[in-house]
Scaffold this active site. Structure first.
Site, short mmCIF file in Angstrom:
data_model
loop_
_atom_site.label_atom_id
_atom_site.label_comp_id
_atom_site.label_asym_id
_atom_site.label_seq_id
_atom_site.Cartn_x
_atom_site.Cartn_y
_atom_site.Cartn_z
N ARG A 76 0.70 -1.24 -0.09
CA ARG A 76 -0.06 0.13 0.02
C ARG A 76 0.91 1.23 0.00
O ARG A 76 0.48 2.25 0.69
CB ARG A 76 -1.08 -0.02 1.23
CG ARG A 76 -1.98 -0.83 1.08
CD ARG A 76 -3.02 -1.05 2.30
NE ARG A 76 -2.41 -1.44 3.48
CZ ARG A 76 -2.74 -1.07 4.70
NH1 ARG A 76 -3.74 -0.38 4.95
NH2 ARG A 76 -2.15 -1.60 5.89
N CYS A 88 -22.20 8.34 7.12
CA CYS A 88 -21.66 6.97 7.18
C CYS A 88 -20.93 6.98 8.58
O CYS A 88 -20.80 8.10 9.23
CB CYS A 88 -20.76 6.62 6.05
SG CYS A 88 -20.15 4.96 6.09
N CYS A 97 -24.69 2.49 2.60
CA CYS A 97 -23.75 3.36 2.27
C CYS A 97 -23.61 4.29 1.01
O CYS A 97 -22.87 4.71 0.43
CB CYS A 97 -22.12 2.73 2.16
SG CYS A 97 -21.49 2.44 3.64
N HIS A 136 -28.15 0.50 8.15
CA HIS A 136 -27.29 1.56 7.39
C HIS A 136 -26.94 1.03 6.03
O HIS A 136 -26.55 -0.04 5.70
CB HIS A 136 -26.55 2.01 8.29
CG HIS A 136 -25.37 2.82 7.34
ND1 HIS A 136 -25.57 4.18 7.06
CD2 HIS A 136 -24.05 2.59 7.09
CE1 HIS A 136 -24.49 4.74 6.46
NE2 HIS A 136 -23.51 3.85 6.45
N HIS A 152 -16.98 11.57 3.91
CA HIS A 152 -15.84 10.96 3.00
C HIS A 152 -14.79 12.21 2.76
O HIS A 152 -13.65 11.90 2.16
CB HIS A 152 -16.09 10.36 1.71
CG HIS A 152 -17.03 9.32 1.89
ND1 HIS A 152 -18.54 9.50 2.17
CD2 HIS A 152 -16.89 7.83 2.18
CE1 HIS A 152 -19.25 8.37 2.25
NE2 HIS A 152 -18.33 7.35 2.28
N LYS A 184 -20.55 3.32 -6.62
CA LYS A 184 -20.03 1.81 -6.67
C LYS A 184 -19.54 1.69 -8.03
O LYS A 184 -20.74 1.93 -9.01
CB LYS A 184 -20.86 0.75 -6.18
CG LYS A 184 -20.92 0.73 -4.62
CD LYS A 184 -21.69 -0.27 -4.05
CE LYS A 184 -21.77 -0.39 -2.49
NZ LYS A 184 -20.36 -0.43 -2.03
N GLU A 239 -16.93 1.63 18.22
CA GLU A 239 -16.37 0.52 17.34
C GLU A 239 -15.06 0.59 17.67
O GLU A 239 -14.30 0.38 16.46
CB GLU A 239 -16.70 0.79 15.76
CG GLU A 239 -18.28 0.55 15.83
CD GLU A 239 -18.89 0.79 14.37
OE1 GLU A 239 -18.17 0.29 13.49
OE2 GLU A 239 -20.15 0.93 14.15
N ASP A 282 -25.99 -3.01 10.12
CA ASP A 282 -25.52 -2.55 8.88
C ASP A 282 -25.66 -3.74 7.53
O ASP A 282 -25.17 -4.38 7.61
CB ASP A 282 -23.97 -1.95 8.96
CG ASP A 282 -23.82 -0.77 10.06
OD1 ASP A 282 -24.72 -0.15 10.19
OD2 ASP A 282 -22.68 -0.69 10.66
N1 GLN Z 1 -21.30 1.13 11.64
C1 GLN Z 1 -20.24 1.26 10.63
C2 GLN Z 1 -19.49 2.66 11.08
O1 GLN Z 1 -19.96 3.48 11.45
C3 GLN Z 1 -20.77 1.49 9.13
C4 GLN Z 1 -19.69 1.73 8.13
C5 GLN Z 1 -20.29 1.85 6.69
O2 GLN Z 1 -21.36 1.71 6.49
N2 GLN Z 1 -19.18 1.36 6.06
O3 GLN Z 1 -18.13 2.63 10.77
ZN ZN Z 2 -22.01 3.80 5.43
#
Ligand code: GLN
Ligand code: ZN
Length: 754
Positions: free
Chosen positions: A15, A726, A643, A641, A694, A114, A483, A598
């Site tokens: 990377r 997100c 994206c 959720h 983002h 996407k 998280e 999610d």
């Molecule tokens: N719960 C995840 C987060 O907040 C959802 C991430 C995602 O949708 N890519 O990171």
């Molecule tokens: Zn998301």
């Protein structure tokens, strides 16, 4: 017999490109350093591909952020809002990629979507002035010459005119009309320039051709290529398709003056049948995509050879090719030191796929007595066990009722209203909080057994405490634990479930500098112990407010993993659904009132052709989600959720997930979806993301307020949640706190008005 690849991963074996770009973003390195790193990566990749014995070596497959954006820039398709900033070209490029906020102005990034049915995201080019379209960039030429200096006659790769045109967001119809002419002219200029450089082959990628094509699409294609191909002169043109077959256009294509036609025999279910039915063209080379560019399993040479031999009945001009770009698989298995060789030898990442191509070429040039063939066939004997009888039995015992939640939505949403007592327009976040360096190093230290489980847990608990405190101070209504224990929303669950395998370095580019490391689903999946329970319980114990439980849904776990090829996707997903179902019930039992499941990647494996949507995907994907939450009480609120906002066309199915609340990305796509939600009487409560996470940009209170007003003008206020689009893991705390403060105060202002 020759070999080719469509594109090679550009991010680097370790990377390197990601880190170089991020360093540059943080102003810790100069533009020159960044360019130098890019150049050395390109050189390394070219020599690797050459050494592996590939005949058609791609160039222009490099990109600093996205190759659709590169193509737009090549043709000067750059919105005024970026031009107005008057930035240096590289800065302008990054402004389009990530938004810009600085002394020269303030504007959001391009929308991100996407890339077909992959987990790669491209930037949607914006065209507001078609008059400006012209060949104006030089990346493609520079990279061709750079390869040439290295002694490599490369095959430049570029998005084809038809696909590019279909992907652009035009300001209006007039712009689109003019753009059609201007773009054609620009591609003609490109052909001329490539000719003058002495380029031999140009690959034009036209994946859009694998969609269902309307008559007007076919007309457009014809208008473009009938003209364009008269300008090719000495340049040979390879029309490359991938992610499916060309059933709507194949016979016609045979009559075009292309020199090569690239077909996908992995995902293109009808590719072979098309060749069998319509034959092939004498004047063309068939680039046969038979090495899977999307999955990581070793190629079974017996199958590939059988296919080639069948194709040879129709043409002798065959080049062995990958099915799509190798961007979608990790770089090389050679960096995997932990994975047992009984598994590893069954894997082929990008670099190994080069060898597979060369092996096949050698075998085809000799015979099946070739030791390379024998060695490959040996691989598939004695494969490690994948079967778990108890999982199979549990699946078999499922009944219809297990897929239906009771009571029905209308009834339970009232019950939840009384039970949860949330304010109007409840504010929340999507789950993750910044994964700062200390969080990552704590996790790594634990993984490497440098710290004890207790130390690891205490550190994260401290983080959770701080995270909750921040949210309370900001005044959010429904909180999250942050998280911190998760590297990635899919990998984390994979690591805690039976049946998965993991790589150390299996990174795949998702967008820009973001890479993901998909787990490998190897065997039957089951849960042996609670996964998130202790973190959620701990977090809830610290606050009077509701803290959401946070899970990843089965379809997303499947879609962001490398799937098995020995059982169906449906069966694999149901196995995962049962495991997550157990987790949901454990959370509920522990007093967690809201559980978010999610499904960020629900859309990902949606077949590109509409006629296949239900039969091949939705008819099992939606029930798999139902299975996860159908066992909860009426009072427990289920969130999900997604994206992206592109679900206009599957709104019914998304409503049929039967969640109580859904949050989704909306800020980058101007909330268009809201009209449709209203029109179809979408029942599920919705949280359209009110700002773009983002990008590092902090949205102002006024901006969010305006967004909220727009949302409120379209949907009943009782149906709306307020959240970012997100998770916040990739952002810095300052940005997050400032943005969320504005989100909460904007909501308060709106509430006062209501
Ligand atoms: N719960 C995840 C987060 O907040 C959802 C991430 C995602 O949708 N890519 O990171
Ligand atoms: Zn998301």
């Amino acid at each position: 017999m020759q070999t080719s690849i469509i594109s090679y991963p550009r991010i680097g074996a370790n990377r390197e490109l990601k880190f170089a770009i991020e360093k540059y973003f943080k102003k810790q390195s100069s533009k020159e350093e960044l360019l130098e790193c890019a150049k050395s990566l390109r050189a390394r990749h070219w020599s690797e591909i050459k050494e592996a014995g590939i005949d058609f070596i791609p160039s222009n497959d490099f990109s600093f952020y996205d190759n659709v954006l590169d193509t737009a820039v090549l043709f000067n398709i750059i919105s005024k809002r970026y031009k107005a900033l008057n930035l240096d070209p590289l800065e302008e490029y990054f402004a389009q990629s990530r938004g810009y906020q600085g002394e020269k102005g303030d504007t959001t990034a391009l929308a991100m979507k996407k890339w077909f049915n992959t987990n790669y995201h491209y930037l949607v080019p914006e065209c507001d002035d078609a008059e400006l379209i012209a060949l104006s960039g030089d990346k493609i030429f520079k990279e061709y010459l750079e390869a040439k200096e290295q002694g490599i006659e490369s095959k430049p790769v570029l998005i084809g005119i038809f696909t590019l045109f279909k992907l652009i967001a035009f300001k209006d119809e007039a712009t689109q009309k003019l753009a059609q002419k201007k773009l054609l002219k620009a591609y003609i200029e490109l052909f001329e320039k490539l000719n003058s450089l002495g380029v031999k082959w140009l690959e034009l990628d036209e994946p859009y051709l694998v969609y269902d094509l309307e008559p007007k699409d076919l007309e457009l294609f014809e208008e473009f290529y009938k003209e364009l191909l008269t300008h090719k002169k000495n340049l040979k043109i390879l029309l490359q398709s991938y992610f499916g077959d060309l059933r709507d256009i194949y016979p016609k294509l045979l009559n075009y003056d292309f020199d090569g036609l690239g077909l996908d025999f992995v995902e293109g279910k009808q590719s072979l049948a098309l060749v069998q039915k319509y034959g092939f063209a004498k004047d063309k080379i068939l680039f046969a995509g038979l090495i899977n560019g999307k999955n990581i399993y070793a190629n079974d040479y017996a199958k590939s050879l059988k296919l080639v031999k069948e194709l040879q009945k129709y043409t002798q001009n065959i080049v062995l090719n990958t099915s799509c770009s190798l961007l979608h698989v990790p770089y090389s298995t050679e960096f995997e030191s932990r994975l047992d060789s009984t598994y590893l030898k069954l894997f082929a990442f990008a670099k190994q796929k080069l060898k597979e191509l060369k092996d096949l070429k050698e075998i085809l040039n000799s015979s099946e007595e070739n030791p390379l063939f024998k060695a490959n066939q040996e691989l598939f004997k004695n494969i490690p066990n994948r079967l778990d009888e108890s999982v199979k039995a549990r699946l078999k015992s499922l009944k219809k009722e297990d897929f239906v939640r009771q009571p029905e939505f209308k009834e339970r949403i009232q019950i939840q209203k009384d039970f949860l007592k949330l304010p109007l327009l409840p504010t929340t976040t999507i789950g993750s909080f910044p994964q700062s360096a200390d969080v990552r190093s704590n996790r790594l230290a634990f993984k490497q057994q440098k710290i004890s489980a207790q130390n690891y847990t205490e550190f994260n608990q401290q983080k959770i405490k701080e995270c909750l405190q921040i949210q309370e101070e900001i005044g959010l209504d429904v909180l999250v634990h942050g998280e911190f224990e998760r590297n990635d929303m899919v990998e984390y669950f994979g690591e805690n479930l039976q049946g998965f395998l993991f790589t150390q370095n299996g990174w795949v580019q998702s967008y820009g500098t973001r890479c993901v490391k998909p787990p490998v689903i190897w065997g039957d999946v089951s849960r042996t112990k609670p996964i998130t329970l202790s973190w959620s319980k701990f977090a809830q114990s610290l606050s009077q407010k509701i803290v959401k439980g946070m899970l990843t849904g089965p379809v997303t776990i499947l879609n962001w993993s490398f799937p098995r090829e020995d059982i169906s996707l449906k069966e694999s997903t149901e196995q995962i659904a049962l495991a997550i179902r157990d987790e949901v019930l454990d959370l509920e039992n522990a007093g967690i009132k809201i559980i978010q499941i999610d499904e960020a990647a629900l859309r990902e494996k949606l077949p590109l052709r509409k006629s296949d949507w239900h039969s091949e995907y939705l008819d099992w994907a939606i029930p798999a989600f139902n299975l996860v939450h159908s066992g909860v009480k009426a009072t427990t609120q289920i969130h999900t959720h997604m994206c992206y906002s592109e679900f206009n066309d599957i709104l019914k199915e998304i409503d049929a997930l039967d969640a109580d609340v859904i949050s989704f990305e909306a800020s980058r796509s101007n909330l268009e979806l809201l009209d449709t939600l209203k029109a179809v009487h979408f029942k599920t409560q919705v949280g359209p993301g009110v700002y773009d996470i983002h990008s590092p940009r902090v949205p102002s209170e006024e901006e969010i307020q305006a967004t909220l007003e727009k949302i409120l003008s379209k949907l009943p206020k009782e149906q709306i949640w307020i959240n970012p689009d997100c998770g916040l893991k990739t952002r810095a705390y300052e940005e997050v706190i400032a943005s969320l403060k504005n989100l909460v105060s904007a909501t308060q202002k709106i509430r006062e008005k209501l």
